[in-house]
Structures are given as C-alpha cells and as structure tokens.
Scaffold this motif. Sequence first.
Motif, PDB file in Angstrom:
ATOM      1  N   ILE A  74      37.167  22.233  11.359  1.00  0.00           N
ATOM      2  CA  ILE A  74      37.112  20.926  12.026  1.00  0.00           C
ATOM      3  C   ILE A  74      37.348  19.802  11.023  1.00  0.00           C
ATOM      4  O   ILE A  74      38.148  18.887  11.257  1.00  0.00           O
ATOM      5  N   ALA A  75      36.650  19.851   9.884  1.00  0.00           N
ATOM      6  CA  ALA A  75      36.809  18.803   8.874  1.00  0.00           C
ATOM      7  C   ALA A  75      38.194  18.844   8.242  1.00  0.00           C
ATOM      8  O   ALA A  75      38.766  17.795   7.922  1.00  0.00           O
ATOM      9  N   ALA A  83      44.404  12.463   7.749  1.00  0.00           N
ATOM     10  CA  ALA A  83      44.398  11.310   6.843  1.00  0.00           C
ATOM     11  C   ALA A  83      45.570  11.339   5.856  1.00  0.00           C
ATOM     12  O   ALA A  83      46.269  10.326   5.692  1.00  0.00           O
ATOM     13  N   PRO A  84      45.846  12.477   5.174  1.00  0.00           N
ATOM     14  CA  PRO A  84      47.010  12.514   4.277  1.00  0.00           C
ATOM     15  C   PRO A  84      48.336  12.315   5.001  1.00  0.00           C
ATOM     16  O   PRO A  84      49.265  11.723   4.440  1.00  0.00           O
ATOM     17  N   ALA A  85      48.446  12.812   6.234  1.00  0.00           N
ATOM     18  CA  ALA A  85      49.675  12.617   7.004  1.00  0.00           C
ATOM     19  C   ALA A  85      49.895  11.135   7.278  1.00  0.00           C
ATOM     20  O   ALA A  85      51.015  10.616   7.156  1.00  0.00           O
ATOM     21  N   GLU A  86      48.829  10.450   7.649  1.00  0.00           N
ATOM     22  CA  GLU A  86      48.910   9.010   7.894  1.00  0.00           C
ATOM     23  C   GLU A  86      49.305   8.271   6.624  1.00  0.00           C
ATOM     24  O   GLU A  86      50.148   7.357   6.646  1.00  0.00           O
ATOM     25  N   GLU A  87      48.728   8.676   5.515  1.00  0.00           N
ATOM     26  CA  GLU A  87      49.039   8.030   4.231  1.00  0.00           C
ATOM     27  C   GLU A  87      50.492   8.255   3.839  1.00  0.00           C
ATOM     28  O   GLU A  87      51.158   7.344   3.335  1.00  0.00           O
ATOM     29  N   ALA A  88      51.006   9.461   4.075  1.00  0.00           N
ATOM     30  CA  ALA A  88      52.379   9.777   3.689  1.00  0.00           C
ATOM     31  C   ALA A  88      53.399   9.040   4.548  1.00  0.00           C
ATOM     32  O   ALA A  88      54.360   8.450   4.035  1.00  0.00           O
ATOM     33  N   LEU A  89      53.210   9.048   5.860  1.00  0.00           N
ATOM     34  CA  LEU A  89      54.209   8.470   6.759  1.00  0.00           C
ATOM     35  C   LEU A  89      54.094   6.953   6.908  1.00  0.00           C
ATOM     36  O   LEU A  89      54.942   6.335   7.557  1.00  0.00           O
ATOM     37  N   PHE A 232      37.137  25.377  -4.376  1.00  0.00           N
ATOM     38  CA  PHE A 232      36.167  25.378  -3.275  1.00  0.00           C
ATOM     39  C   PHE A 232      36.857  25.141  -1.933  1.00  0.00           C
ATOM     40  O   PHE A 232      36.513  25.767  -0.922  1.00  0.00           O
ATOM     41  N   HIS A 233      37.823  24.238  -1.933  1.00  0.00           N
ATOM     42  CA  HIS A 233      38.554  23.906  -0.706  1.00  0.00           C
ATOM     43  C   HIS A 233      39.188  25.144  -0.094  1.00  0.00           C
ATOM     44  O   HIS A 233      39.019  25.434   1.100  1.00  0.00           O
ATOM     45  N   GLN A 234      39.909  25.907  -0.898  1.00  0.00           N
ATOM     46  CA  GLN A 234      40.603  27.088  -0.387  1.00  0.00           C
ATOM     47  C   GLN A 234      39.639  28.214  -0.038  1.00  0.00           C
ATOM     48  O   GLN A 234      39.878  28.982   0.898  1.00  0.00           O
ATOM     49  N   THR A 235      38.549  28.314  -0.790  1.00  0.00           N
ATOM     50  CA  THR A 235      37.560  29.344  -0.478  1.00  0.00           C
ATOM     51  C   THR A 235      36.921  29.087   0.880  1.00  0.00           C
ATOM     52  O   THR A 235      36.820  29.988   1.722  1.00  0.00           O
ATOM     53  N   PHE A 236      36.505  27.853   1.113  1.00  0.00           N
ATOM     54  CA  PHE A 236      35.853  27.520   2.384  1.00  0.00           C
ATOM     55  C   PHE A 236      36.848  27.532   3.544  1.00  0.00           C
ATOM     56  O   PHE A 236      36.501  27.919   4.663  1.00  0.00           O
ATOM     57  N   LEU A 345      30.539  19.470   4.210  1.00  0.00           N
ATOM     58  CA  LEU A 345      30.969  19.864   2.870  1.00  0.00           C
ATOM     59  C   LEU A 345      32.460  19.612   2.672  1.00  0.00           C
ATOM     60  O   LEU A 345      32.883  19.060   1.644  1.00  0.00           O
ATOM     61  N   MET A 346      33.270  19.988   3.657  1.00  0.00           N
ATOM     62  CA  MET A 346      34.708  19.758   3.535  1.00  0.00           C
ATOM     63  C   MET A 346      35.043  18.274   3.592  1.00  0.00           C
ATOM     64  O   MET A 346      36.001  17.818   2.959  1.00  0.00           O
ATOM     65  N   ALA A 347      34.256  17.509   4.326  1.00  0.00           N
ATOM     66  CA  ALA A 347      34.477  16.066   4.373  1.00  0.00           C
ATOM     67  C   ALA A 347      34.214  15.440   3.005  1.00  0.00           C
ATOM     68  O   ALA A 347      34.945  14.542   2.562  1.00  0.00           O
ATOM     69  N   VAL A 348      33.186  15.917   2.320  1.00  0.00           N
ATOM     70  CA  VAL A 348      32.887  15.415   0.972  1.00  0.00           C
ATOM     71  C   VAL A 348      34.007  15.789   0.002  1.00  0.00           C
ATOM     72  O   VAL A 348      34.442  14.971  -0.816  1.00  0.00           O
ATOM     73  N   LEU A 349      34.495  17.026   0.095  1.00  0.00           N
ATOM     74  CA  LEU A 349      35.595  17.455  -0.774  1.00  0.00           C
ATOM     75  C   LEU A 349      36.852  16.626  -0.533  1.00  0.00           C
ATOM     76  O   LEU A 349      37.706  16.499  -1.415  1.00  0.00           O
TER      77      LEU A 349
END
Length: 353
Positions: A74-75, A83-89, A232-236, A345-349
């Motif tokens: 979900i996060a 968010a990154p898509a919005e930043e890129a485009l 951590f990102h890829q593990t979770f 946790l993913m939101a913090v990362l």
Amino acid sequence: MDSYATLLKREDACESGNEFDGRLGLRISSIFVIMVGSLFGALFPVFARRWSQSGGFPQWAFFVAKYFGSGVIIATAFIHLLAPAEEALTNECLTGPITEYSWVEGIVLMTIVVLFFVELMVMRFSRFGQGHVHDEEGHAHTHLPDESTVSNDSTEPKNHILGEDHLGHTREHHDNSDDESPNYIHAVEDYAAQLTSIFILEFGIIFHSIFIGLTLAVSGEEFITLYIVLVFHQTFEGLGLGSRLATIPWPKSKRNTPYFLGLAFGVSTPIAIAIGLGVRNSYPPTGRTTLIVNGVFDSISAGILIYTALVELMAHEFMFSHSMRKAPISHVLIAFFLLCAGAALMAVLGKWA
C-alpha cells in the motif's frame, strides 16, 4: 547544421549526465546484498507457509509476514511510485504535451480501469463463482481438490490461518479429483483469478525495481544512504509480494511457480544495477527521455499497486474474507496493526528512496 544542433539541445534541455563518483567496488557489492535481501523477502513467506503446514514453522510468522507485507505494498503504491511519477512528469525542464495535462493521475485512472476489466473478463470466461454452495450468510465456498491434485504448499493446515481466503471464499477439501468434477472446476477458476492478480502485481513491482536499480547505479554523494535504504526497501517489498505468492493454491504441476516469480523479483534490481554500471558514463537519470519513461511506468505501476492494495489486500482480505469476519476482534485488530506498521515503515523509507 547549427540550427539542428540548437534544436537538439533544446530537445535535450533536461540532459545533465549523472553524478557517478566512483566507489565501483561498493556499487558492485550492492548487486549481491540487494539480491539477498530481495530473495529473502520474496521467498520467506512461501517457505514459511509450506513449513507451517508441516508443523515445522509457527503459523503466526506467516500471519505477520502476510499483513505486514500488505501494508508495504500500500505504501509503495502511494509513496514510492505515485509521488516519484508526479515529480518526474512535472519536472520544469519538460516541455510540450506532457506538461499540458495531469498525466500521472490520468495514467493511474486508465490502469485501474484496464485492470478491473481484465479481472472481470477472467472471472466471466472462467465461470468464476458459478455453482458455488452458499452458506446461511450467502458466502461462496471455493472447493479445492484433495492433496493428490494440489501441492503441499497450498493445502489447508489444521490450524486455519486467518485471512487466507481469497475473494471472500473459504476452502474445503474433498476427495474427488476428477478433472470434470465441480470441485476441480471451481479450484481451477479460483486459481485463474488469483494467478491473474499476482502477475499484475509482479509486473508493477518489477518495473519499479528496475528503475530504482538504475538510479542507485549512477547516484552520487547520496549513494551510501540510498544503498542502505534500498536494501530494506527491496526486502520489505519482496515480503509483500511473497505473502501474495504464498496464499495461492498452486497445483502440483505449478508448485515451483511461486519460487520462479520470487526469483524474478529478486534479480530485477541487481540486474538493473549491473546495467546501470555498464552505461554509467552515458545514462542520464534526469534526461528528458528518462524522466518521461520513468514517470509513465511509475504511474502504471502505481495504478497496479493501488488497485491491488485497495481491492485485494484491504477490501477482500478484511471485509469480504469469511474467516476474518468470523475471527475474534483481537485478531482483526492485530492484522490491521500489522498492515499499518508495514505501511508506516515504507512511508518513512520514502524520505530517502
């Protein structure tokens, strides 16, 4: 010739090279470290499910992995993709039609509608849901064949794991394994619907993993921070995918499929890092083409994960799951807390990657 060069320069206004600053050995190490973390996250729930059914692994561990992983997905959809898509485009250096419409939201909307249509057609043409026996509350039951036709990875344990029903269906095992029997047909229908969902989810996650691998390979002074966070990102994220793989009732003929899908996720980012290192002198992470491609695919992946998160992981697992509706409120709240913990946790990362 000068006018052509001027035009080309204008078209590549975003082109700025990259911030690669050496430390090649450390970057190469990230290939293997992230691979180990990704594979562990994606395959642990599959093994945990198998071992819990044989009594060699506590079932609560799979319960934790499943709902914590759901929160991670979900996060990831909102923080790590939308968010990154919005930043890129919406990058200020982009010009033309890409700046004249809210393409991120539009692409997400189109993706969700397409996914709904695909699942609708799968359910329709596989006759999903027909001929089910309904209980007194109108809940449909999916009938699976006995252990002779379903792998040990998906047989029902004696101690039922809460929330493992898909699309609100509980599973009952019968001793009729005839390919023409209603029980077998219903099992195939359920399997087809779940398989469609998991391939859609894997598609979205892998594309995201490829782009972050390329970014890590050519990052500059923030490399160390990004390296640690992505482990951590890829593990979770793998944990979220693996928990989905573990819930599908894979037949014996397909019992290795979850391992192959987990492996595909596990090697996606390492391969992308290796490719990024190979083109480190020419890959521009902030170039016009890169921004557009990254933004479009992040938008598609965000739509996939948003649809999966809201429909499959929240609505179906909590509100339409027969076992969850019958469970003690304490178990429901624990599952909800785990989902929130994974999302938090993913939101913090997301602050760093």
